[in-house]
Design an enzyme around this catalytic site. Structure first.
Site: not given
Lengths: 233, 316
Positions: B127, B164, B253
């Protein structure tokens, strides 16, 4: 949420006596579809749209161009001959909500913004409105959408907002769907965080039901195994 | 069996994120536990970590940003750039150490001493933007690794696969106008999940148009949907791009038991997906692959997910 904050200030304008080819070139160069027509002192006298131009110019102009004779004939055609004189305008003090309803009612693609003396201050196009609403939804900022089912009674939203605020999480926006199911509303907070697991846990502890957004989404899709409705005769 | 490197350093546990934060040191402890209990640790080549040279950090981030991050850390700030980025006095050093270890993994793979590597690092990176920390990330680990591979080893084409469950906005933005780095990401749909980017119509910009690809997955979708999208989007893209090395942004995740997302992936699917990515590396990239940990917050599932991940790297 005022028009003055969302409008485009640097407006491409043209004079009433300019040729329609000049207007056409201005539109292409500036990638706009509406040009307000002004006289001295930015006094608004009309508006010319790409549709006005398309109606005035022969179809071939846009495909292969025109031969010199044809072009010379059209050269004498001025902006004032094809422009719309009765312009839907708004004032800078109008709200975005006003503009939204006006655009829907008037079916135009852009509204010139003029002051009390009729002077052009800016223009508000559908594109500007979209930008304003992306802003309102907060989706230009990184965040996560939650979907919470609440009972239809006073004070629900406050409890949710308080709980989330206590966790130090900021809001991008909150949307409310008032009629979700019998006696229920749905609240959609757009939270400016990645850390939603913690927020979801807290909301569940407070007794709220978190909706699976897909459940709703899939309910809205036409079912493939249902035969299409026959047209009524 | 492949020569697989494993990057881990006790100091990666020093970055602390405070209460109610899912990005905790225990994530790495769980991963280490899974690999140790699986008897895999003896089969892996340990990779040492040293702080990265700032030269490499600034190949992606602005010098001003690096300075600002360092200063914030020194002054004892507990948050940097966004409330998601909780930090402590050791965060800056830990972030440098994460990048340093990853670059060492890249070097060993490029020099042929390793075939591939798994880097169990904190903090994560995908990010992080050029001059903004967000979403638990500070330095964009994989972006720096891609630049390192290009500048130090002259690779013309680097492929990044980001699985992810959140879109790697930082990585995409860093390379969006660059046709030499292909960024592929599969993640939960941005209308429902952080960070709100990575929509299907984002393909890159300018010269880089066509070298970014996103496969958004709707909430509630799982193994079959992922498989369909990978087959449709990733496999043909990499067959055409032929990356000379593949970097994986490995986030776990999207697992059905991870409460940071609404996707429903199984442990077995992660193994399948990694095997496919290995196959891409073997086919197009001489097997060169460096996998870097991003998210993955379910402490109960991380041990098995890490074990299978490493087993797949070893099996080649």
């Amino acid at each position: 949420m005022f028009v003055s904050r969302s409008m485009t200030r640097r407006v491409v304008t043209i004079g009433p006596d300019a040729s329609i080819f000049e207007a056409q070139e201005l539109m292409v160069q500036n990638r706009v579809r509406h040009i307000p027509v002004v006289e001295e002192g930015d006094k608004l006298v009309g508006i010319v749209s790409d549709r006005d131009l398309r109606s005035a110019l022969p179809f071939r102009y846009f495909r292969e161009g025109l031969d010199p004779g044809e072009k010379a004939k059209l050269q004498s055609l001025c902006v004032k001959d094809i422009m719309t004189r009765k312009v839907f305008t708004i004032s800078p003090g109008y709200t975005i909500q006003d503009a939204l309803l006006m655009i829907q009612n008037s079916k135009v693609g852009a509204l010139p913004v003029v002051d009390e003396d009729g002077r052009l201050k800016g223009i508000l196009s559908v594109r500007d409105l979209l930008r304003a609403f992306i802003n309102v939804l907060g989706i230009g900022q990184p965040g996560t959408l939650l979907c919470i089912l609440v009972d239809e009674k006073v004070g629900q939203l406050k409890k949710i907002v308080d709980a989330i605020t206590e966790m130090g999480v900021s809001f991008g926006s909150v949307l409310v769907a008032r009629y979700w199911e019998e006696d229920k509303r749905a609240v959609f907070p757009y939270l400016l965080t990645q850390n939603v697991a913690h927020v979801k846990k807290r909301l569940k502890e407070l007794g709220y039901t978190l909706l699976d957004p897909m459940q709703w989404y899939l309910d809205q899709l036409p079912q493939a195994d249902e035969p299409p409705e026959k047209p009524k005769t | 069996m492949k020569r697989t490197g494993f990057l881990f350093d006790e100091r990666y546990l020093l970055h602390k994120t405070g209460p109610y934060h899912p990005e905790v040191p225990e994530r790495l402890t769980a991963i280490l536990e899974g690999i140790t209990q699986g008897g895999l640790i003896e089969k892996l080549v340990p990779i040492p970590a040293a702080p990265a040279d700032l030269l490499w950090i600034t190949s992606v981030h602005t010098a001003e940003y690096v300075k600002r991050f360092d200063a914030a850390c020194r002054s004892g700030k507990q948050m940097f750039d966004s409330p998601d980025n909780q930090m402590c006095a050791q965060t800056y050093e830990t972030a440098l150490l994460a990048v340093g270890g990853i670059l060492e993994a890249c070097r060993q793979v490029m020099e042929g001493r390793l075939d591939n590597a798994f880097c169990a690092v904190r903090p994560p990176g995908h990010h992080a933007e050029v001059s903004r920390a967000m979403g638990f990330c500070y330095f964009n680990n994989v972006a720096i690794a891609a630049r390192y591979l290009q500048k130090q080893f002259g690779l013309a084409r680097v492929g990044i696969v980001d699985f992810d469950v959140h879109h790697g906005n930082g990585t995409q933005h860093i390379f969006e106008d660059d046709p030499t780095v292909y960024y592929y990401s599969i993640h939960q749909h941005p209308s429902f999940a952080y960070p709100g980017t990575g929509r299907e119509f984002e393909y890159g910009r300018g010269d880089g148009y066509g070298y970014t690809k996103n496969s958004p997955v709707l909430p509630g979708q799982g193994d079959e949907d992922y498989q369909r999208l990978l087959e449709r989007d990733l496999f043909p893209a990499f067959a055409e791009f032929r990356p000379e090395a593949i970097i994986v942004s490995a986030g776990f995740d999207g697992h059905r038991d991870d409460d940071m997302s609404d996707t429903k992936l199984s442990t077995e699917f992660y193994t399948w997906m990694m095997r496919q990515i290995m196959h891409l590396a073997n086919t197009h990239s001489s097997g060169r692959l460096v996998s870097v940990l991003e998210g993955g917050y379910c402490l109960q599932r991380l041990p098995e997910l890490a074990r299978h991940h490493v087993e797949t790297l070893l099996d080649g």
